[in-house]
Design a protein around this motif. Structure first.
Motif, PDB file in Angstrom:
ATOM      1  N   ASP A   1     -14.470   2.990  -0.726  1.00 21.25           N
ATOM      2  CA  ASP A   1     -13.042   3.183  -0.496  1.00 21.25           C
ATOM      3  C   ASP A   1     -12.738   4.672  -0.503  1.00 21.25           C
ATOM      4  O   ASP A   1     -13.162   5.394  -1.397  1.00 21.25           O
ATOM      5  N   ARG A   2     -11.988   5.100   0.487  1.00 21.88           N
ATOM      6  CA  ARG A   2     -11.629   6.507   0.611  1.00 21.88           C
ATOM      7  C   ARG A   2     -10.125   6.603   0.866  1.00 21.88           C
ATOM      8  O   ARG A   2      -9.565   5.756   1.550  1.00 21.88           O
ATOM      9  N   ALA A   3      -9.519   7.653   0.367  1.00 22.73           N
ATOM     10  CA  ALA A   3      -8.102   7.896   0.624  1.00 22.73           C
ATOM     11  C   ALA A   3      -7.963   9.104   1.536  1.00 22.73           C
ATOM     12  O   ALA A   3      -8.677  10.088   1.388  1.00 22.73           O
TER      13      ALA A   3
ATOM     14  N   ILE B   1      -4.584   5.040   3.671  1.00 22.57           N
ATOM     15  CA  ILE B   1      -3.750   6.159   4.120  1.00 22.57           C
ATOM     16  C   ILE B   1      -2.580   6.328   3.163  1.00 22.57           C
ATOM     17  O   ILE B   1      -1.862   5.381   2.854  1.00 22.57           O
ATOM     18  N   ILE B   2      -2.430   7.549   2.687  1.00 18.45           N
ATOM     19  CA  ILE B   2      -1.251   7.951   1.916  1.00 18.45           C
ATOM     20  C   ILE B   2      -0.513   8.940   2.805  1.00 18.45           C
ATOM     21  O   ILE B   2      -1.045   9.994   3.148  1.00 18.45           O
ATOM     22  N   ALA B   3       0.672   8.567   3.228  1.00 18.13           N
ATOM     23  CA  ALA B   3       1.413   9.380   4.192  1.00 18.13           C
ATOM     24  C   ALA B   3       2.655   9.979   3.552  1.00 18.13           C
ATOM     25  O   ALA B   3       3.414   9.285   2.889  1.00 18.13           O
ATOM     26  N   LEU B   4       2.839  11.263   3.761  1.00 16.51           N
ATOM     27  CA  LEU B   4       4.057  11.953   3.373  1.00 16.51           C
ATOM     28  C   LEU B   4       4.852  12.137   4.660  1.00 16.51           C
ATOM     29  O   LEU B   4       4.393  12.799   5.587  1.00 16.51           O
ATOM     30  N   THR B   5       6.004  11.519   4.736  1.00 17.74           N
ATOM     31  CA  THR B   5       6.750  11.546   5.992  1.00 17.74           C
ATOM     32  C   THR B   5       8.250  11.566   5.734  1.00 17.74           C
ATOM     33  O   THR B   5       8.708  11.119   4.682  1.00 17.74           O
TER      34      THR B   5
END
Length: 138
Positions: A57-59, A89-93
């Motif tokens: 698992d990768r982020a 996916i960790i998204a800053l939006t």
């Protein structure tokens, strides 16, 4: 390295024709995002395998990754590939609305700055929105 792409149509079908990377650069903004993200994730997976990293698992943390992409036919393949390659996916939006956020992210934090008594200081408030995710068959 030569890269060829296949286009995903509005009805989520993959075209039989392959396009060169140069030809695919004239596609819509969302379609370009989709092919670029797919290549980016593939390269990350390749590099991890070459380093013999045994992580299953990768982020991936992305700052405003969506750009013009909000249609299901460009987002769905990327998130499917993301899952298949073992990425989260960790998204800053800044996207505050859009069903696609709820469809692809089980937890959403909405962070806003509010004024304080001191005009030079702002305080961040967060609202957590938890979306219960269920298995989806693609």
């Amino acid at each position: 390295m030569k890269v060829h792409c296949r286009k995903v149509t509005n009805d989520n079908q993959i075209s039989t024709r392959s396009y060169s990377w140069e030809q695919s650069n004239v596609w819509s903004g969302g379609e370009k995002w989709s092919k670029n993200m797919t290549l980016f994730l593939g390269i990350l997976k390749y590099v991890a395998e070459k380093k013999k990293a045994n992580l299953t698992d990768r982020a991936v943390i992305l700052d405003n990754p969506f750009g013009k992409a909000s249609s299901d036919h460009v987002l769905s393949p990327v998130f499917f590939i993301t899952e298949q390659l073992g990425f989260q996916i960790i998204a800053l939006t800044a996207h505050a609305e859009g069903k696609f956020l709820q469809d692809y992210f089980p937890i959403i934090y909405n962070c806003r700055l509010r004024a304080s008594k001191d005009a030079s200081t702002k305080i961040m408030t967060t609202d957590k929105w938890l979306h219960h995710a269920y298995f989806q068959d693609h």
